[in-house]
Scaffold this motif. Structure first.
Motif, short mmCIF file in Angstrom:
data_model
loop_
_atom_site.label_atom_id
_atom_site.label_comp_id
_atom_site.label_asym_id
_atom_site.label_seq_id
_atom_site.Cartn_x
_atom_site.Cartn_y
_atom_site.Cartn_z
N PHE D 100 2.69 -11.24 -6.80
CA PHE D 100 3.91 -10.49 -6.53
C PHE D 100 4.29 -9.56 -7.68
CE2 PHE D 100 4.51 -13.16 -2.82
CZ PHE D 100 4.97 -12.20 -1.93
N PRO D 101 4.21 -10.03 -8.94
CA PRO D 101 4.47 -9.07 -10.03
C PRO D 101 3.57 -7.84 -9.95
CG PRO D 101 4.44 -11.29 -10.89
CD PRO D 101 4.04 -11.40 -9.46
N LEU D 103 2.40 -6.46 -7.27
CA LEU D 103 2.93 -5.60 -6.21
C LEU D 103 4.18 -4.87 -6.69
CD1 LEU D 103 2.89 -4.70 -3.24
CD2 LEU D 103 4.36 -6.63 -2.73
N TYR D 104 5.09 -5.61 -7.35
CA TYR D 104 6.32 -4.97 -7.82
C TYR D 104 5.99 -3.88 -8.83
CZ TYR D 104 8.60 -9.01 -5.69
OH TYR D 104 9.01 -9.95 -4.80
N ALA D 105 5.04 -4.16 -9.73
CA ALA D 105 4.68 -3.15 -10.74
C ALA D 105 4.12 -1.91 -10.07
CB ALA D 105 3.68 -3.75 -11.72
N LYS D 106 3.34 -2.13 -9.01
CA LYS D 106 2.77 -0.98 -8.31
C LYS D 106 3.88 -0.13 -7.68
CE LYS D 106 -1.68 -0.83 -6.42
NZ LYS D 106 -2.39 -0.56 -7.64
N ILE D 107 4.86 -0.81 -7.10
CA ILE D 107 5.97 -0.07 -6.49
C ILE D 107 6.75 0.68 -7.56
CG2 ILE D 107 8.15 -0.35 -5.25
CD1 ILE D 107 6.86 -2.66 -3.73
N ALA D 108 6.97 0.01 -8.71
CA ALA D 108 7.70 0.66 -9.81
C ALA D 108 6.94 1.89 -10.27
CB ALA D 108 7.89 -0.32 -10.95
N SER D 149 0.87 -2.49 -14.83
CA SER D 149 0.51 -2.65 -13.42
C SER D 149 -0.98 -2.92 -13.27
CB SER D 149 0.93 -1.39 -12.66
OG SER D 149 0.18 -1.25 -11.50
N GLY D 229 17.44 -1.36 -1.62
CA GLY D 229 17.55 -2.82 -1.76
C GLY D 229 18.06 -3.46 -0.49
N ILE D 232 15.47 -3.46 2.33
CA ILE D 232 14.45 -4.50 2.22
C ILE D 232 15.04 -5.84 2.66
CG2 ILE D 232 12.98 -5.76 0.60
CD1 ILE D 232 11.94 -3.01 0.96
N TYR D 268 8.53 1.38 6.27
CA TYR D 268 8.40 1.51 4.81
C TYR D 268 8.11 2.94 4.39
CZ TYR D 268 8.35 -3.58 4.57
OH TYR D 268 8.69 -4.89 4.66
#
Lengths: 114, 380, 226, 332
Positions: D100-101, D103-108, D149, D229, D232, D268
């Motif tokens: 999950f981190p 994925l979050y880093a990729k989104i960031a 990421s 936010g 989601i 999305y």
């Protein structure tokens, strides 16, 4: 690639690329069109698997341990080391069944997957 | 069309005109690139299709296979073990399976001899049902030819072929010889009361783990192979091999990318002069970069499409004729199978990323270098 | 209207092969006129031309085009200025080989994204005016010297540049072609364009239609004649 | 595990992105130290030309990262069958703590790169490159994010172990578990829809205000971020249930599967695009008064606000369509 008079080169090439893309789309469509027939065929094979109690594909028939990779006898020749080079060419296609429970192997799953 | 699009189209026009001057060389480039894409795409499509076929077909395999292990090797399992398994809650049925291999000295092939699980499939004593590979291996010339099996020189047993499975199911049945149980035990001298292994049916798939745990306690020497283990083995088998092939092709892609970078950076004096002229007559660096990117994009996308389209035809039209020799190995019986055509967005995306992106990436810096020539150098 | 204020240009600054191409030039160039720079080779004519034509930034000093300072502009904006204001005819004409005359003429317009058909018509008209209409689809390498020059002029004017810059345009031409060139230049001036040339060809700076001749030596202006 | 085509493709993109990030970060530091537009020196000219390269590379990497983000989720979904207990992407991402981190880093990275590209675009519109310093300060900040990421992704793929029993979305997204995902799925459908409608209205108001008053795009950006936010949360809590036509299925990933007609992409895609545009409009508003940009920047900001509103509207339509089309009745 010689452009005809008045026809731009980009038109010709874009048309070619468009045609290729169309072919790709046709192939996707072909796959979708074949799907029901293939599903029937696969269902028939699956029925055979069920009624015969099969466990593996008949893809690698050159040696007994290659024939049933999922049920392979783990200590047969050439299989002692998971990374060992194979005697048979298809051995390079058939690695050890990694997913067997560690308890059944007698050594840890780590050693197997390494 | 907006000026933006018209500009893009005019840039494409220019780059095509420039490419057309060295037609042979650039076509060769597209061809080589297409071949690389073709190999990678064929590997992807082939293994994905095989994997899907294996997944769907083997979903009907027995939930659990129990094997007897002696000194780490598989051995015949006693009928008495069946009762231990049926005693476990959640087990619908446990049946002994009889199967094994038969090396046929006449054709040099390995057959898988088996007694079917389902009584409806059981051949009459004295007859066999065979997969489509057996008649091929034996070179049967007429439909009703009997099958002679011989375990040692001088011994000969005749079976009538009651049924031949067609090639629709070749992937699972190609090398099978199905026998009646009495024939099997007599011919292979398997004593009564033992089986090769035991197939267990379980009503609720969620309980498999618990049942394996209980069974392990009851039969500590046995090996348990669940249907999920089999499916995972196949998924890994194919995707791992595909990955390895792609990694190998990656070397080819890398070599190609280096070649492309070399081509883009080692601009001939002629090309460098041309870019100087373009800049002098009013093209900005970004115009030159866009023009050169068009060049890369047209080559890469063209090659990507050609390679992918051809790979589909290769894998599903010709049955992956180029891969067959590798898969076939030394086996005499190789199933004559067609795969269900299948192609999806993820495969195409991954393929695109792995082939086109390195090529474009490798040319970016050389392109910029060419584009940042001094516009006034043409006057000096 | 172009004016230069104490413009200097150094090439390869800080290196052993440093060259001071221009020293402290102050200059005004009249609009709607023909201006010729003359002087021996190495006198800085061409460098001056490239600075005037927004092709290079001066090392020091300021350049104004129509009252707007262009000397401090980043290359991107300099290019924008250049392609809408200036048309260039180079010493060796610098047409791109392997492309047809028409394609060459249309090239400077590509970054502007004009309508293709309209652009093509404009280019054909321009070629027609210059007597090259019949050769529009011919590859440029098959043109004769005079035709090449006229193709280069057509290319320089495709974006309807107000200022035409020509570097030694008649270096390789015989007398008849030189006269033909001067006629074209005169016609352009009469259309209201500004023409700026370098030349060490007496046939050019002695021609009647030249409005101003500026003589250069060692990167400095050594004389001006009207 | 690493020898799988999609994983190889993803790692390749990450590698390229990292190379670009490291190099352009280093170049950014040089720019911050030595940028002087007034100088006509060769070094300055070279630096100006290098900014062109940085922009080109970044655009390229950004495109590749966008495709890679899709592939990452798609691949996680596909690999689910390799892991015991995994049914969709959630299970695959949960196989180890890096999923999950990553994925979050990729989104960031996606949002940061989108805003940076807009900054770059605005900078190149001004005749004196007014935002160059800001741009490269931002770039020096983004480079570590890209590296992080890539690092997370590599760690995640290297640590994929098929013998780990992972959890499935039905376990993660149920109100009984004490974690954020569960909290979100526990959010009552009514409240979630009200929140979504409210923040949607806030976005429209802020957008209209910014368009009419020609300032205050920061407020719009804030509203957009809040909407992201909330959206989601609403997808997890209620919209996905409508798509699955099952009141207790709350997974934000399964809606990307073919079984549900890839409906997730319709949700999305516009949501991410709208948010990225809103954020960059807000960031650019801060520079609207820079002298060389006063002529061009407001128009760019207005266009971004319009596009952003359009994207959010598409998202809204997708949500409403999902609810209308569904057989599931949660209210009434």
């Amino acid at each position: 690639m010689k452009p005809a008079a008045g026809l731009r080169r980009s038109s010709v090439v874009f048309a070619l690329i468009g045609a290729l893309a169309l072919m790709l789309a046709l192939e996707v469509a072909h796959a979708a069109w074949r799907a029901p027939a293939e599903a029937r065929r696969i269902a028939a094979s699956a029925g055979l698997v069920r009624s015969l109690g099969l466990t593996d594909l008949a893809l690698f028939t050159e040696a007994r341990y290659a024939r049933h990779p999922a049920l392979a006898d783990l200590h047969s020749a050439f299989q002692d080391n998971p990374m060992s080079f194979e005697h048979f060419p298809s051995g390079s296609f058939v690695p050890l069944p990694h997913a067997l429970p560690a308890s059944a192997l007698g050594f840890s799953a780590d050693e197997v997957s390494r | 069309m907006t000026p933006f699009l018209r500009r893009q189209r005019a840039l494409a026009d220019y780059t095509l005109a420039a490419l057309a001057r060295r037609r042979g060389k650039n076509l060769a480039l597209v061809v080589i690139f297409s071949v690389i894409v073709f190999v990678v795409a064929s590997a992807m499509l082939f293994s994905a299709a095989l994997q899907r076929e294996a997944d769907l077909v083997l979903a009907e395999a027995p939930e659990l296979i129990v094997q007897q292990l002696v000194l780490g090797r598989q051995d015949l399992i006693a009928e008495t073990e069946i009762a231990k398994l049926t005693a476990i809650r959640g087990v619908t049925a446990a049946k002994g399976r009889l199967w094994g291999y038969f090396y046929d000295r006449i054709s040099g092939a390995n057959y898988t001899v088996m007694v079917p699980d389902d009584p409806a499939m059981m051949p009459e004593p004295g007859t066999v049902a065979v997969g489509e590979g057996i008649p091929r291996a034996r070179g049967f010339t007429f439909a009703q030819a009997p099958l002679f099996l011989s375990r040692w020189p001088g011994e000969l047993q005749k079976f009538a072929v009651a049924r031949t499975f067609d090639s629709d199911s070749a992937l699972v049945s190609s090398d099978l010889v199905l026998m009646a149980e009495s024939d099997f035990r007599r011919f292979f001298e398997v004593p009564p009361g033992v089986y090769t292994d035991i197939a267990v049916s379980i009503r609720n798939p969620r309980e498999i783990a618990t049942i394996v745990e209980k069974a392990t306690r009851a039969m500590p020497a046995a090996r348990f192979v669940t249907r999920d283990d089999i499916a995972r083995t196949y998924q890994k088998l194919f995707s791992w091999r595909e990955g390895l092939l792609v990694a190998l092709a990656g070397a080819a892609i890398l070599a190609f990318a280096i070649f492309a970078a070399e081509k883009a950076s080692g601009l001939s004096a002629e090309e460098a002069r041309e870019i100087g002229v373009l800049k002098a007559i009013g093209w900005d660096s970004s115009d030159v970069i866009a023009m050169k990117l068009w060049e890369g994009a047209l080559i890469a996308i063209g090659a990507f499409l050609i390679g992918t389209v051809a790979a589909y035809l290769h894998v599903f039209g010709t049955g992956a004729a180029l891969f067959a020799p590798v898969l076939k190995g030394w086996s005499v019986i190789y199933p004559d199978f067609r795969l269900a055509p299948q192609i999806d967005g993820m495969q195409l995306t991954a393929l695109f990323l792995i082939t086109v992106v390195p090529y474009v990436a490798a040319t970016l810096v050389p392109i910029w270098r060419a584009a940042s020539a001094d516009p006034d150098q043409i006057m000096r | 209207m172009i004016s230069l204020q104490s413009v200097s240009k150094l090439y390869n600054e800080g290196r052993p092969n440093e060259v001071q191409a221009l020293r402290d030039i102050d200059l005004e160039i009249a609009p709607r006129a023909v201006t010729v720079f003359k002087g021996p080779s190495g006198s800085g004519k061409t460098t001056l031309l490239s600075i005037v034509g927004c092709m290079a930034r001066p090392s020091t000093g300021r350049v104004f085009v129509d009252g707007q300072m262009v000397s401090g502009l980043p290359e991107k904006f300099l290019t924008e200025q250049r392609r809408t204001t200036f048309g260039f005819v180079f010493q060796r004409f610098n047409l791109i080989r392997g492309l047809s005359v028409l394609e060459n003429v249309m090239l400077p317009a590509v970054p502007l994204g004009p309508d293709h058909a309209a652009l093509r018509r404009r280019a054909l008209d321009r070629l027609e005016q210059l007597g090259l209409g019949a050769k529009a689809d011919m590859k440029v390498e098959y043109l004769s010297g005079g035709e090449t020059q006229r193709a280069a002029i057509a290319r320089a004017l495709i974006n309807d540049a107000r200022i035409l810059i020509a570097d030694e345009p008649t270096a390789n031409l015989d007398t008849e072609l030189t006269h033909r060139f001067l006629e074209i230049v005169a016609a352009l001036r009469d259309e209201g364009r500004t023409v700026i040339m370098t030349s060490h060809d007496p046939r050019i700076w002695e021609a009647d239609m030249v409005n101003a001749v500026i003589e250069m030596q060692d990167g400095r202006i050594s004389g001006a004649f009207a | 595990m690493i020898f799988q085509t999609p994983i190889l493709a993803l790692l390749l993109v990450s590698l390229l992105a990292s190379l670009v990030a490291v190099w352009s970060g280093w170049f950014g530091l040089r720019v911050l130290a030595r940028w002087n537009l007034a100088s006509g020196s060769r070094a300055q000219l070279q630096m100006e030309r290098l900014t062109e390269l940085v922009s080109t590379l970044f655009r390229f990497v950004m495109l590749a990262e966008l495709v890679a983000l899709l592939l990452f989720v798609f691949n996680a979904d596909r690999m689910a069958s390799l892991f015991v207990g995994a049914m969709c992407a959630v299970g695959t991402l949960n196989v180890n703590p890096y999923g999950f981190p990553a994925l979050y880093a990729k989104i960031a990275v996606f949002f940061a790169a989108a805003v940076w590209l807009m900054l770059d675009r605005a900078d190149r519109m001004g005749r004196d490159f007014p935002l160059t310093r800001v741009k490269y300060v931002a770039l020096v900040g983004i480079a570590p994010l890209v590296l992080l990421s890539a690092g997370l992704e590599l760690t995640y793929f290297l640590n994929l172990r098929t013998d780990v029993i992972t959890s499935c979305c039905s376990k993660l997204f149920t109100p009984v578990n004490p974690n954020l995902a569960a909290e979100l799925s526990g959010l009552s459908p009514g409240a979630a829809l009200w929140l979504l409608g409210g923040s949607g209205a806030a976005v429209v108001l802020a957008g209209a205000g910014a368009l009419i008053r020609r300032r205050g795009a920061q407020g719009f950006a804030l509203a957009g971020a809040v909407l992201f936010g909330v959206a989601i949360a609403a997808i997890i809590s209620v919209v996905s249930s409508y798509i699955y036509e099952h009141p207790n299925h709350h997974c934000p990933f399964c809606i990307l599967k073919p079984e549900y007609g890839y409906y997730g992409y319709a949700l999305y895609g516009p949501l991410f695009a709208g948010t990225a545009l809103a954020l960059s409009a807000g960031v650019l508003q801060g520079f609207a008064r820079v002298p060389s940009l006063t002529g061009v920047l407001p128009a760019l900001i207005r266009r971004q606000i319009w596009l952003s509103l359009g994207a959010f509207a598409l998202f809204g339509v997708a949500v409403i369509w999902a609810i209308v089309r569904s057989q599931l009745i949660l209210f009434g």
